[in-house]
Design an enzyme around this catalytic site. Structure first.
Site, PDB file in Angstrom:
ATOM      1  N   HIS A   1       0.823  -1.205   0.000  1.00 28.60           N
ATOM      2  CA  HIS A   1       0.000   0.000   0.000  1.00 28.60           C
ATOM      3  C   HIS A   1       0.861   1.259   0.000  1.00 28.60           C
ATOM      4  O   HIS A   1       0.676   2.157  -0.830  1.00 28.60           O
ATOM      5  CB  HIS A   1      -0.910   0.007   1.227  1.00 28.60           C
ATOM      6  N   GLU A   2       1.805   1.332   0.929  1.00 28.72           N
ATOM      7  CA  GLU A   2       2.582   2.559   1.073  1.00 28.72           C
ATOM      8  C   GLU A   2       3.491   2.807  -0.121  1.00 28.72           C
ATOM      9  O   GLU A   2       3.625   3.940  -0.592  1.00 28.72           O
ATOM     10  CB  GLU A   2       3.390   2.520   2.376  1.00 28.72           C
TER      11      GLU A   2
ATOM     12  N   HIS B   1       1.801   4.436  -2.974  1.00 23.81           N
ATOM     13  CA  HIS B   1       1.714   5.896  -3.028  1.00 23.81           C
ATOM     14  C   HIS B   1       2.853   6.480  -3.858  1.00 23.81           C
ATOM     15  O   HIS B   1       2.679   7.491  -4.550  1.00 23.81           O
ATOM     16  CB  HIS B   1       1.741   6.478  -1.619  1.00 23.81           C
TER      17      HIS B   1
ATOM     18  N   TYR C   1      -3.840  15.063  -3.276  1.00 21.20           N
ATOM     19  CA  TYR C   1      -4.278  14.373  -2.062  1.00 21.20           C
ATOM     20  C   TYR C   1      -5.409  15.141  -1.384  1.00 21.20           C
ATOM     21  O   TYR C   1      -5.260  15.715  -0.310  1.00 21.20           O
ATOM     22  CB  TYR C   1      -3.098  14.190  -1.124  1.00 21.20           C
TER      23      TYR C   1
ATOM     24  N   GLU D   1      -5.639   6.909  -2.475  1.00 20.72           N
ATOM     25  CA  GLU D   1      -5.661   5.879  -1.432  1.00 20.72           C
ATOM     26  C   GLU D   1      -6.161   4.540  -1.975  1.00 20.72           C
ATOM     27  O   GLU D   1      -5.644   3.479  -1.621  1.00 20.72           O
ATOM     28  CB  GLU D   1      -6.537   6.334  -0.267  1.00 20.72           C
TER      29      GLU D   1
ATOM     30  N   ASP E   1      -9.167  14.716   7.141  1.00 22.96           N
ATOM     31  CA  ASP E   1      -8.613  13.688   6.251  1.00 22.96           C
ATOM     32  C   ASP E   1      -8.714  14.132   4.799  1.00 22.96           C
ATOM     33  O   ASP E   1      -9.008  13.349   3.918  1.00 22.96           O
ATOM     34  CB  ASP E   1      -9.333  12.345   6.476  1.00 22.96           C
TER      35      ASP E   1
ATOM     36  N   HIS F   1      -9.398   8.610   3.093  1.00 20.58           N
ATOM     37  CA  HIS F   1      -9.285   7.229   3.561  1.00 20.58           C
ATOM     38  C   HIS F   1     -10.647   6.536   3.684  1.00 20.58           C
ATOM     39  O   HIS F   1     -10.701   5.312   3.817  1.00 20.58           O
ATOM     40  CB  HIS F   1      -8.576   7.168   4.920  1.00 20.58           C
TER      41      HIS F   1
END
Length: 926
Positions: A401-402, A405, A416, A425, A493, A498
């Site tokens: 996942h990270e 990005h 974002y 995301e 957020d 998210h």
């Protein structure tokens, strides 16, 4: 008849979806053209009649986009794919200055351009000379960030992350869908762009500072977290150990007992007499460091004597076996991108993948260690809090996942915030599932974070198969959807990135495995899955070649279908599934071989009336369609406010003394949208006023039974001495006479009643001004009583208060509390005697047909007011206050702006005079 004493009475005072519109095509070289909110093409596909070659990029841009002489698209990247396509990506420059996020890509096959897509802005009169220096703008950026410490103040840490103190890049920034902005007008601001990395409290992102005013315009977060988080402090780096040069090291395969994925083979490096977590076989390397529970990025290595990293050694209270997961996960992530998509690391240029384990998020100012993030340079893993939170956050899907990005940064670079941020995301979750599917298929690939989950009542952080199970939406605008019409901040957020990511997550799940059901907006669907192996290719093509910084879910549907067509052919099962999977999540229509692509005609004559401090009423003329118009979408700038099945809509929730711009688009059942209507500019009034109280202390014997005035026709059964019916309203035009009828209601005995009606014509919060007692009647037993009220020509336009009073044995006052009777308040919307499209004064009727218009921006303004007449010429101007007093006048300069920085905050009128006609527009000084 004698009356009893008065009694003591106590009184107490859907989200719909916006789709890319398909433009009418007259150029035979074009088979399809989709346009964005600003009316510019975002996708053009060419027919066989087109002869465009890949070498003719500037010609194509000029003919298809209207590229101007002072603009150029500069090529920034070229790549090819297995399908034989060549993709050339270009960056727009205006007068030599980069227009941020304005990219366009030409897609060619066998040397012939087959399609083009991207973001383009039709710019006029762009100022490119900054008023602020780069240093002054940098000082504003630092002041806006407000951190106690920054990474450039720790040179060793900055060097480890490849970070330098930002100097500021001068760019033109498009309006980033701010509330009140009109994206359709293609506003850009000259701005300095700074990559601000704060370490106390920790944050990193691109901050754009207006090069004229010093205002912070937009923040694009670089640090991407696994979930919602709290920001906080980050301390300076500890002593860093020197990294052993790769040339003196031996690369070998080791065995690792990972915390979450069993025993796996990993690549390590022999450094001296120990093995470290450094893999030199993949791209520029994969290395895993130990932050040792500090908030720093040292080069401290994990090491092992025999390269057999056993559970006995590393499954300890320090959770050191989590580092083995991080290292193996980064290797598997690299392998996935290389083997499946032919990509060499996240930047497609072999970038080294660095992971830092045991990073102390609490020391960095976070509320807990329950997070992991990509900071724009490296992977960062917290240890988690265990029970009630997460275990160490180094599982395979978190790593995928990270690092996903980073993939997004080097491809679509989705901003974002709002919908683009939600898709940012979502793609990271999608790649996490794909990586698990390839490297650990026995895991629960449709859950995100299931290995690390330790919270009661949760099985994972997110679920792609059932997003609602973990509080996400599975339908655009459905249950759990976060309204994106907000100002993005870390605290919200960035408008729910998210949370709303669950919608695109669910699209990918449905596309891969299939699903039958009914979504939250009532659409029944049945999708046959095409497998992850095919779905991931469509998703990667969508992200890497078509989406741009400000893309929406609507764009994702358009470009996703185009990607499926290019990969598998028009009308293929894959195209059908892609289309129907979007339909399943509430985005667009279901697939049809004869899908209607004809958009409705454009709504016309959009006008606003009855504007208050918080509301305005919009009306327009109806559109037509080849099938049927199903409704209308209403926009504030580019933000979708709502929809209507009629030709009117009341906008609510506005701020007082604020300028807004509204447009309307018609839609049909196939999801086609018309072009935008004319724009209407509205400035709201001051905050609502507070009126005096008035009431009858007893209605036991008599009260008001019915009031009729204009379209108000209210039979009241309320028994309070005061009834608030201000939600009931009627229009009343200046200079027009209206009949008012009041019917009394008696319980038994008929009493003699007096009446009075009041209207606050100047909207100042009282009925004390001359003429505001609009009708009275002496006491009588007549029923009903009737009178005539004529609205004066001087009445202020907009909604105001209408008060109707009935009092026993006397004519009531506007603020009186009396023994017997009743008071009712209504609303009346004062309108002009005829339809008014713009506020203008025509001095010569013979020239009424002459085109005369001007644009006035920014509105509201804090300083300069830009005035752009539709035609060149010499213009005089005056600035008036709301009571008609002249405050300033002169001849409009060649720079077309007037400085109003010395004016007090409030509402003013700007009058432009070309010697024949005068045109007046309202503006707000902040």
């Amino acid at each position: 008849m004698e009356r009893k004493l008065p009694k003591m009475i106590t009184t107490a005072v859907v989200l719909t979806f916006s789709f890319s519109a398909f433009a009418q095509i007259t150029d035979k070289r074009i088979s399809q053209k989709s346009v964005s909110e600003n009316g510019q093409p975002n996708l053009i596909t060419f027919s066989d009649k087109s002869t465009y070659k890949g070498s003719e990029s500037q010609k194509i841009f000029k003919e298809q986009l209207g590229l101007k002489d002072n603009q150029i698209f500069s090529k920034i990247r070229t790549e090819s794919d297995k399908q034989g396509y060549t993709h050339e990506k270009f960056q727009l420059y205006e007068q030599g200055i980069k227009v941020e996020f304005a990219n366009y890509t030409l897609h060619s096959k066998e040397g012939k351009v087959v399609s083009m897509n991207g973001e383009y802005y039709n710019l006029e009169n762009v100022k490119t000379t900054p008023k602020l220096s780069s240093q002054a703008a940098f000082n504003r950026a630092v002041a806006h960030t407000g951190a106690q410490k920054y990474l450039w103040e720790s040179p060793a840490d900055a060097a480890a992350l490849g970070y330098e103190k930002p100097k500021g890049e001068l760019v033109l920034l498009p309006a980033m869908e701010e509330q009140g902005q009109e994206r359709k007008s293609d506003i850009v601001r000259l701005a300095y762009k700074f990559d601000i990395y704060a370490t106390n409290p920790v944050s990193r992102g691109d901050l754009y500072i207006d090069a004229e005013t010093g205002k912070a315009l937009f923040y694009n977060a670089t640090i991407k977290h696994l979930g919602e988080h709290s920001h906080g402090a980050k301390k300076t780096s500890a002593h860093k150990h020197a990294e052993i040069a790769a040339a003196k090291s031996a690369l070998v395969a080791g065995t690792a007992a990972t915390r979450y994925s069993g025993t796996q083979t990993i690549e390590t490096t022999l450094s001296g007499s120990s093995y470290i977590l450094l893999d030199g076989t993949r791209g520029g390397g994969v290395q895993t460091y130990n932050s040792a529970r500090t908030a720093t990025y040292p080069t401290t290595n994990f090491s092992d004597a025999d390269n057999n990293w056993t559970a006995a050694e590393y499954n300890n209270t320090n959770k050191d076996n989590g580092a083995l997961d991080a290292h193996w996960g980064a290797e598997m992530t690299y392998d996935y991108w290389s083997a499946v998509h032919g990509r060499n690391s996240f930047d497609n240029a072999g970038a080294k993948i660095r992971s830092y384990v045991h990073y102390n998020l609490i020391a960095a100012g976070y509320s807990s260690n329950n997070n992991a993030f990509w900071n724009g340079s490296v992977m960062t893993y917290g240890d988690g809090s265990g029970t009630g939170g997460f275990d160490i956050l180094t599982s395979l899907d978190v790593a995928g996942h990270e690092i996903g990005h980073a993939i997004c940064t080097y491809t679509a670079n989705l901003a974002y915030q709002r919908e683009s941020g939600a898709m940012n995301e979502a793609f990271s979750d999608i790649w996490a599932a794909c990586i698990e599917n390839r490297s650990a298929p026995t895991k629960q690939i449709w859950l995100v974070g299931e290995d690390i989950e330790r919270r009661s009542g949760h099985v994972a952080l997110r679920s792609m198969s059932n997003p609602k199970a973990e509080g996400q939406p599975d339908t655009y605008g459905g249950t759990n959807w976060i309204n994106v019409n907000c100002t993005p901040t870390g605290n919200n957020d960035y408008c729910g990135v998210h949370t709303n990511s669950g919608v695109l997550n669910h699209w990918f799940y449905i596309l891969s495995v299939g699903k039958t059901g009914t979504n939250d907006i009532g659409s029944s669907y049945s999708v046959t899955g095409i497998t992850i192996a095919k779905a991931e290719k469509i998703a990667y093509r969508l992200e890497s070649l078509y989406l741009g910084a400000n893309s929406t879910f609507a764009n994702a549907r358009t470009f996703g279908i185009q990607s499926a067509i290019e990969l598998y052919g028009a009308g293929s099962a894959e195209v059908i599934a892609t289309t129907n999977a979007f339909y399943a999540i509430g985005v667009g229509a279901a697939y049809s071989a004869s899908t209607d692509i004809t958009a409705p005609t454009t709504p016309a004559s959009l006008a606003a009336s009855g504007t208050t401090g918080t509301t305005t009423n919009l009306t327009w003329t109806a559109s037509t369609d080849n099938v049927a118009v199903t409704g209308y979408n209403i926009y504030q700038g580019t933000t979708l406010l709502g929809s209507s099945t009629t030709t009117s809509y009341t906008v609510t929730g506005l701020s007082a003394l604020t300028a807004y711009t509204f447009t309307v688009k018609a839609k049909d059942a196939a999801g086609n949208l018309s072009a935008s209507s004319n724009a209407v500019n509205v400035t709201t009034l001051a905050n609502s006023v507070s009126y005096c109280t008035s009431q009858g202390n007893s209605t036991a014997d008599e009260r008001i039974g019915k009031v009729v005035f204009g379209t108000i026709n209210n039979t009241s059964t309320g028994s309070a001495g005061y009834e608030n019916f201000t939600s009931i309203s009627t229009n009343a035009a200046r200079g027009t006479a209206y009949t008012i009828t009041i019917t009394p209601s008696w319980t038994s005995t008929t009493y003699s009643e007096g009446y009075a009606v009041f209207i606050d014509y100047n909207q100042d919060g009282d009925f004390a001004d001359s003429g505001e007692t609009v009708w009275t009647k002496a006491t009588s037993t007549t029923t009903p009583v009737t009178g005539t009220i004529t609205i004066p020509a001087t009445a202020t336009l907009g909604t105001t208060r209408l008060r109707v009073s009935m009092k026993y044995n006397g004519i009531p006052g506007s603020c009186e509390a009396f023994s017997y009777g009743q008071v009712e308040d209504y609303s009346v919307n004062i309108t002009a005697s005829g339809a008014i499209v713009t506020q203008e004064i025509v001095s010569d009727v013979a020239t009424a047909a002459q085109v005369f218009a001007f644009t006035l921006y920014p509105n509201p303004t804090a300083g300069d007011l830009n005035i752009v007449p539709a035609e060149p010429g010499v213009y005089g101007y005056r600035i008036l206050n709301t009571i008609g007093q002249e405050l300033d006048s002169g001849i409009l300069s060649s720079d077309n702006y007037v400085d109003v920085s010395n004016f007090s905050a409030g509402v003013y009128f700007f009058e432009l005079d070309n010697g024949v006609r005068k045109l007046v527009k309202k503006f707000v000084k902040q």
